[in-house]
Design a protein around this motif. Structure first.
Motif, short mmCIF file in Angstrom:
data_model
loop_
_atom_site.label_atom_id
_atom_site.label_comp_id
_atom_site.label_asym_id
_atom_site.label_seq_id
_atom_site.Cartn_x
_atom_site.Cartn_y
_atom_site.Cartn_z
N PRO A 1 9.21 20.57 -5.33
CA PRO A 1 8.32 19.64 -4.52
C PRO A 1 7.37 19.16 -5.17
O PRO A 1 6.54 19.85 -5.79
CB PRO A 1 8.15 20.53 -3.13
N MET A 2 6.86 18.15 -4.81
CA MET A 2 5.62 17.39 -5.40
C MET A 2 4.75 17.98 -4.76
O MET A 2 4.42 18.29 -3.33
CB MET A 2 5.69 15.87 -4.99
N LEU A 3 3.64 18.57 -5.47
CA LEU A 3 2.43 19.54 -5.02
C LEU A 3 1.83 18.64 -3.89
O LEU A 3 1.04 18.93 -2.94
CB LEU A 3 1.69 19.94 -6.18
N TRP A 4 1.27 17.30 -4.40
CA TRP A 4 0.79 16.53 -3.32
C TRP A 4 1.24 16.26 -1.91
O TRP A 4 0.62 16.23 -0.92
CB TRP A 4 0.41 15.15 -3.98
N VAL A 5 2.50 16.52 -1.77
CA VAL A 5 3.21 15.94 -0.68
C VAL A 5 3.00 17.40 0.19
O VAL A 5 2.71 17.57 1.28
CB VAL A 5 4.60 15.84 -0.88
N VAL A 6 3.12 18.79 -0.68
CA VAL A 6 2.88 20.02 0.10
C VAL A 6 1.48 19.96 0.57
O VAL A 6 1.26 20.56 1.45
CB VAL A 6 3.21 21.11 -0.93
N SER A 7 0.52 19.33 -0.19
CA SER A 7 -1.05 19.43 0.35
C SER A 7 -1.03 18.54 1.66
O SER A 7 -1.80 19.17 2.44
CB SER A 7 -1.66 19.03 -0.93
N VAL A 8 -0.42 17.47 1.54
CA VAL A 8 -0.72 16.70 2.72
C VAL A 8 0.19 17.39 4.02
O VAL A 8 -0.82 17.45 5.07
CB VAL A 8 0.11 15.43 2.51
N PHE A 9 1.17 17.77 3.81
CA PHE A 9 1.60 18.76 4.86
C PHE A 9 0.71 20.04 5.32
O PHE A 9 0.92 20.45 6.33
CB PHE A 9 3.31 18.98 4.51
N ILE B 1 -2.48 22.66 9.41
CA ILE B 1 -3.82 23.36 9.76
C ILE B 1 -4.81 22.60 10.55
O ILE B 1 -5.68 23.01 10.85
CB ILE B 1 -4.49 24.09 8.54
N CYS B 2 -4.18 21.36 11.00
CA CYS B 2 -5.06 20.68 12.03
C CYS B 2 -5.39 21.12 13.26
O CYS B 2 -6.34 20.99 13.80
CB CYS B 2 -4.33 19.14 12.35
N PHE B 3 -4.37 22.00 13.54
CA PHE B 3 -4.61 22.81 15.20
C PHE B 3 -5.73 23.51 14.83
O PHE B 3 -6.56 23.64 15.95
CB PHE B 3 -3.32 23.20 15.61
N PRO B 4 -5.39 24.72 14.19
CA PRO B 4 -6.79 25.62 13.88
C PRO B 4 -8.01 25.13 13.53
O PRO B 4 -9.03 25.47 13.83
CB PRO B 4 -6.39 26.53 12.77
N ILE B 5 -8.22 23.65 12.90
CA ILE B 5 -9.45 23.24 12.64
C ILE B 5 -9.79 22.45 13.92
O ILE B 5 -11.12 22.46 14.24
CB ILE B 5 -8.93 22.09 11.38
N PHE B 6 -8.87 21.79 14.63
CA PHE B 6 -9.43 21.21 15.85
C PHE B 6 -9.54 21.83 16.89
O PHE B 6 -10.56 21.42 17.82
CB PHE B 6 -8.24 20.07 16.00
N CYS B 7 -8.91 22.94 17.11
CA CYS B 7 -8.87 23.72 18.42
C CYS B 7 -10.44 24.36 18.74
O CYS B 7 -10.67 24.10 19.94
CB CYS B 7 -7.97 25.07 18.37
N PRO B 8 -11.05 24.97 17.83
CA PRO B 8 -12.48 25.38 18.10
C PRO B 8 -13.58 24.43 18.64
O PRO B 8 -14.28 24.90 19.79
CB PRO B 8 -13.05 25.97 16.95
N PHE B 9 -13.39 23.33 18.17
CA PHE B 9 -14.29 22.07 18.69
C PHE B 9 -13.87 21.50 20.20
O PHE B 9 -14.85 21.25 21.06
CB PHE B 9 -14.25 20.97 17.71
N VAL B 10 -12.63 21.64 20.34
CA VAL B 10 -12.22 21.10 21.77
C VAL B 10 -12.59 22.26 22.74
O VAL B 10 -13.08 21.91 23.96
CB VAL B 10 -10.51 21.04 21.98
#
Length: 304
Positions: free
Chosen positions: A263-271, A276-285
C-alpha cells in the motif's frame, strides 16, 4: 522521503500532541480527585478506562506512523513490532467496549422508572468496576494471536506472504483457525456496535419525548433549563457518532492493508489520522461537558 509524507508527518504529529495533552489532562484530573478523596460518579469510572485506552491507542498507533512518515526505517525490531501492534489491538478493542458501556449506562441512567431499563439501574452501578477490569483481561487474551502474525520489516525480505506497512509487517494466512479467529473478533466488535446503536437510539427517543413534555410547561425558567443528565446524554451521543466514524475508517484501513500487498504509505497515513480522530477528539468533548468540575486543573474552563 516524499514531500507529502513530510507534510502528513507534521500534521499527524501536531494532532497526536493535542490528543496526548487532552487525555493526559483528564487522567491527571481523576488522579487529583482520587488523591483528595473526592467522590467519583459511576460514569467517571468508565471515562477513566476510556481515556487510558485512548492515550495508549494514540501512542501505539500514531507515533510509529509519524516516525515512518519522516523516513525512519526499521526503528522497531521484531519484539517492538509485536508489542506495539499488541497494545494497539488491545486499546482499540477496549475503546470500543468502553464506549459501548458508557452509551448503555447513560441510556439506563436517563430511562424512566417505568421502562424496561429500570431493573438494570442498580446492577449496572454495582458491577461497573469489575466489568471494566474484566474487559481488559478479555482484550489481553482475545488479541494474543496478533503477536504471532506481526514482525519487523527487515525480518521478511525473502517472504512472499508478508505485507509491509512502513514500520512493521503483517502476515496473513487463509487456514481455518485464522478465519475462525477473525470471525470471533468481528463478532465481538459487531456485538458492541449493535448495543451502542440500540442504546443511542433509546437515548434519542427519551430526549425527544422529554422535549415534547417540556413544551407543555409555560414557565420560561423550566423551559430553558437543561438538566445535567441531558447535557451528559448529548455529549455521549456526540462521542458515539465520532467513534462510529473513526471505527469505520479503521475498518477500511484494515481491509485496505489486508488486500493491498504494497500500500501507498501516504494513504496509510491518511487513514491512520482518521482512525485516531476519536481518541484525539474525545478528551476535549469531555472537558467541555464538565468544565465546571474541570476548573480544578484548567481554571479557564471555570471562568466562562
Amino acid at each position: 522521503m516524499a514531500f507529502e509524507n513530510i507534510v502528513l508527518g507534521i500534521f499527524l504529529f501536531s494532532q497526536i500532541a493535542m490528543g496526548i495533552i487532552g487525555n493526559s489532562s483528564i487522567l491527571a484530573y481523576y488522579v487529583s480527585l482520587k488523591l483528595t478523596g473526592k467522590y467519583l460518579m459511576p460514569k467517571d469510572l468508565i471515562i477513566e478506562h476510556l481515556t487510558f485506552a485512548n492515550y495508549l491507542f494514540i501512542i501505539s498507533k500514531g507515533i510509529p506512523q509519524t516516525l515512518s512518515d519522516y523516513g525512519y526505517k526499521n526503528f522497531l525490531d521484531d519484539f517492538g513490532c509485536k508489542l506495539i501492534m499488541y497494545i494497539y489491538r488491545i486499546t482499540r478493542g477496549m475503546s470500543l467496549y468502553a464506549m459501548c458501556l458508557l452509551s448503555c449506562f447513560q441510556a439506563i441512567t436517563i430511562s424512566p422508572n417505568y421502562s424496561r431499563w429500570m431493573m438494570f439501574k442498580h446492577r449496572a452501578t454495582k458491577y461497573l468496576g469489575s466489568s471494566c477490569s474484566l474487559s481488559w483481561l478479555v482484550q489481553l487474551f482475545l488479541n494474543i494471536l496478533t503477536a504471532a502474525r506481526v514482525s519487523g520489516p527487515h525480518y521478511n525480505k525473502n517472504t512472499t506472504n508478508g505485507m509491509i506497512h512502513g514500520y512493521c509487517s503483517w502476515f496473513a494466512s487463509g487456514n481455518f483457525a485464522t478465519v475462525l479467529y477473525l470471525f470471533l473478533l468481528c463478532f465481538c466488535d459487531g456485538l458492541c456496535l449493535g448495543l451502542m446503536a440500540y442504546s443511542s437510539v433509546s437515548m434519542v427517543s427519551i430526549l425527544y419525548r422529554h422535549k415534547k413534555q417540556v413544551k407543555h410547561i409555560h414557565s420560561a425558567q423550566h423551559f430553558l433549563k437543561v438538566s445535567p443528565e441531558d447535557r451528559a446524554t448529548k455529549t455521549i451521543l456526540i462521542l458515539v457518532c465520532t467513534f462510529v466514524l473513526s471505527y469505520s475508517f479503521s475498518s477500511i484501513l484494515v481491509i485496505f492493508t489486508t488486500y493491498s500487498k504494497y500500500p501507498m504509505l501516504w494513504v496509510v497515513s491518511v487513514f491512520t489520522f482518521l482512525e485516531i480522530c476519536f481518541p484525539i477528539f474525545c478528551p476535549f468533548v469531555l472537558i467541555s461537558s464538565m468544565k465546571s468540575r474541570f476548573s480544578i486543573l484548567l481554571p479557564c474552563f471555570g471562568k466562562r
